[in-house]
Design a protein around this motif. Structure first.
Motif, PDB file in Angstrom:
ATOM      1  N   MET A 226       5.571  34.111  46.519  1.00  0.00           N
ATOM      2  CA  MET A 226       5.108  33.057  45.637  1.00  0.00           C
ATOM      3  C   MET A 226       3.907  32.323  46.228  1.00  0.00           C
ATOM      4  N   ASN A 227       3.345  32.839  47.311  1.00  0.00           N
ATOM      5  CA  ASN A 227       2.118  32.228  47.838  1.00  0.00           C
ATOM      6  C   ASN A 227       1.047  32.301  46.767  1.00  0.00           C
ATOM      7  N   GLY A 228       0.312  31.239  46.598  1.00  0.00           N
ATOM      8  CA  GLY A 228      -0.747  31.206  45.607  1.00  0.00           C
ATOM      9  C   GLY A 228      -0.327  30.616  44.275  1.00  0.00           C
ATOM     10  N   TRP A 229       0.967  30.358  44.081  1.00  0.00           N
ATOM     11  CA  TRP A 229       1.424  29.757  42.827  1.00  0.00           C
ATOM     12  C   TRP A 229       0.901  28.335  42.749  1.00  0.00           C
ATOM     13  N   SER A 230       0.401  27.970  41.590  1.00  0.00           N
ATOM     14  CA  SER A 230      -0.035  26.589  41.425  1.00  0.00           C
ATOM     15  C   SER A 230       0.357  26.104  40.039  1.00  0.00           C
ATOM     16  N   LEU A 231       0.636  24.829  39.950  1.00  0.00           N
ATOM     17  CA  LEU A 231       1.023  24.214  38.690  1.00  0.00           C
ATOM     18  C   LEU A 231      -0.097  24.345  37.671  1.00  0.00           C
ATOM     19  N   ARG A 232      -1.318  24.175  38.103  1.00  0.00           N
ATOM     20  CA  ARG A 232      -2.465  24.238  37.193  1.00  0.00           C
ATOM     21  C   ARG A 232      -2.659  25.624  36.589  1.00  0.00           C
ATOM     22  N   LYS A 233      -2.454  26.675  37.387  1.00  0.00           N
ATOM     23  CA  LYS A 233      -2.684  28.033  36.902  1.00  0.00           C
ATOM     24  C   LYS A 233      -1.464  28.662  36.242  1.00  0.00           C
ATOM     25  N   HIS A 234      -0.274  28.358  36.726  1.00  0.00           N
ATOM     26  CA  HIS A 234       0.901  29.119  36.322  1.00  0.00           C
ATOM     27  C   HIS A 234       1.930  28.345  35.512  1.00  0.00           C
ATOM     28  N   ALA A 235       1.703  27.088  35.240  1.00  0.00           N
ATOM     29  CA  ALA A 235       2.650  26.318  34.431  1.00  0.00           C
ATOM     30  C   ALA A 235       1.988  25.864  33.124  1.00  0.00           C
ATOM     31  N   THR A 236       1.020  26.633  32.678  1.00  0.00           N
ATOM     32  CA  THR A 236       0.357  26.325  31.408  1.00  0.00           C
ATOM     33  C   THR A 236       1.280  26.706  30.253  1.00  0.00           C
ATOM     34  N   PRO A 237       1.075  26.160  29.075  1.00  0.00           N
ATOM     35  CA  PRO A 237       1.911  26.551  27.930  1.00  0.00           C
ATOM     36  C   PRO A 237       1.907  28.059  27.680  1.00  0.00           C
ATOM     37  N   PHE A 238       0.747  28.694  27.802  1.00  0.00           N
ATOM     38  CA  PHE A 238       0.677  30.144  27.596  1.00  0.00           C
ATOM     39  C   PHE A 238       1.509  30.893  28.636  1.00  0.00           C
ATOM     40  N   ALA A 239       1.378  30.515  29.900  1.00  0.00           N
ATOM     41  CA  ALA A 239       2.138  31.170  30.969  1.00  0.00           C
ATOM     42  C   ALA A 239       3.637  30.963  30.779  1.00  0.00           C
ATOM     43  N   MET A 240       4.033  29.780  30.365  1.00  0.00           N
ATOM     44  CA  MET A 240       5.462  29.508  30.160  1.00  0.00           C
ATOM     45  C   MET A 240       6.006  30.314  28.979  1.00  0.00           C
ATOM     46  N   ARG A 241       5.199  30.524  27.921  1.00  0.00           N
ATOM     47  CA  ARG A 241       5.642  31.373  26.810  1.00  0.00           C
ATOM     48  C   ARG A 241       5.851  32.805  27.274  1.00  0.00           C
ATOM     49  N   LEU A 242       4.960  33.288  28.140  1.00  0.00           N
ATOM     50  CA  LEU A 242       5.120  34.632  28.687  1.00  0.00           C
ATOM     51  C   LEU A 242       6.399  34.743  29.512  1.00  0.00           C
ATOM     52  N   VAL A 243       6.672  33.742  30.324  1.00  0.00           N
ATOM     53  CA  VAL A 243       7.898  33.745  31.125  1.00  0.00           C
ATOM     54  C   VAL A 243       9.125  33.730  30.212  1.00  0.00           C
ATOM     55  N   LEU A 244       9.090  32.925  29.164  1.00  0.00           N
ATOM     56  CA  LEU A 244      10.206  32.858  28.220  1.00  0.00           C
ATOM     57  C   LEU A 244      10.447  34.217  27.569  1.00  0.00           C
ATOM     58  N   GLU A 245       9.400  34.884  27.155  1.00  0.00           N
ATOM     59  CA  GLU A 245       9.549  36.222  26.561  1.00  0.00           C
ATOM     60  C   GLU A 245      10.112  37.210  27.572  1.00  0.00           C
ATOM     61  N   LEU A 246       9.639  37.139  28.808  1.00  0.00           N
ATOM     62  CA  LEU A 246      10.147  38.011  29.862  1.00  0.00           C
ATOM     63  C   LEU A 246      11.636  37.774  30.095  1.00  0.00           C
ATOM     64  N   VAL A 247      12.048  36.523  30.122  1.00  0.00           N
ATOM     65  CA  VAL A 247      13.465  36.188  30.300  1.00  0.00           C
ATOM     66  C   VAL A 247      14.293  36.784  29.168  1.00  0.00           C
ATOM     67  N   HIS A 248      13.829  36.639  27.944  1.00  0.00           N
ATOM     68  CA  HIS A 248      14.564  37.186  26.801  1.00  0.00           C
ATOM     69  C   HIS A 248      14.678  38.710  26.882  1.00  0.00           C
ATOM     70  N   ILE A 249      13.588  39.377  27.231  1.00  0.00           N
ATOM     71  CA  ILE A 249      13.612  40.842  27.326  1.00  0.00           C
ATOM     72  C   ILE A 249      14.563  41.298  28.420  1.00  0.00           C
ATOM     73  N   ILE A 250      14.466  40.687  29.592  1.00  0.00           N
ATOM     74  CA  ILE A 250      15.313  41.105  30.717  1.00  0.00           C
ATOM     75  C   ILE A 250      16.792  40.891  30.397  1.00  0.00           C
ATOM     76  N   GLN A 251      17.129  39.749  29.833  1.00  0.00           N
ATOM     77  CA  GLN A 251      18.536  39.461  29.546  1.00  0.00           C
ATOM     78  C   GLN A 251      19.068  40.309  28.391  1.00  0.00           C
ATOM     79  N   ALA A 252      18.223  40.657  27.421  1.00  0.00           N
ATOM     80  CA  ALA A 252      18.678  41.453  26.282  1.00  0.00           C
ATOM     81  C   ALA A 252      18.766  42.938  26.616  1.00  0.00           C
ATOM     82  N   GLN A 253      17.848  43.437  27.425  1.00  0.00           N
ATOM     83  CA  GLN A 253      17.784  44.873  27.690  1.00  0.00           C
ATOM     84  C   GLN A 253      18.516  45.310  28.966  1.00  0.00           C
TER      85      GLN A 253
END
Length: 70
Positions: free
Chosen positions: A1-28
């Motif tokens: 997780m080196n390099g993670w930053s709130l400004r780059k990785h906690a944007t609304p777009f990034a969080m939507r991608l994470v949410l979709e990833l969570v749904h796919i992983i848990q469903a499949q």
């Protein structure tokens, strides 16, 4: 997780991608995860983790561990 930053990785777009990833992983891939270890988490990630954790099934969330030292 080196390099993670709130400004780059906690944007609304990034969080939507994470949410979709969570749904796919848990469903499949139910119950396929044994343990997920995340290393060197920045302190700022804790607020983002609270949001992500609320999207996870409690069984999956319990399998995730944060490690600060290898």
């Amino acid at each position: 997780m080196n390099g993670w930053s709130l400004r780059k990785h906690a944007t609304p777009f990034a969080m939507r991608l994470v949410l979709e990833l969570v749904h796919i992983i848990q469903a499949q891939n139910p119950e396929r995860l044994f343990k997920c270890m995340l290393f060197n988490m920045p302190m700022m990630f804790s607020s983002t983790w609270r949001v992500i954790k609320s999207w996870l099934d409690p069984v999956v969330a319990a399998k995730i561990q944060f490690v600060s030292d290898t």
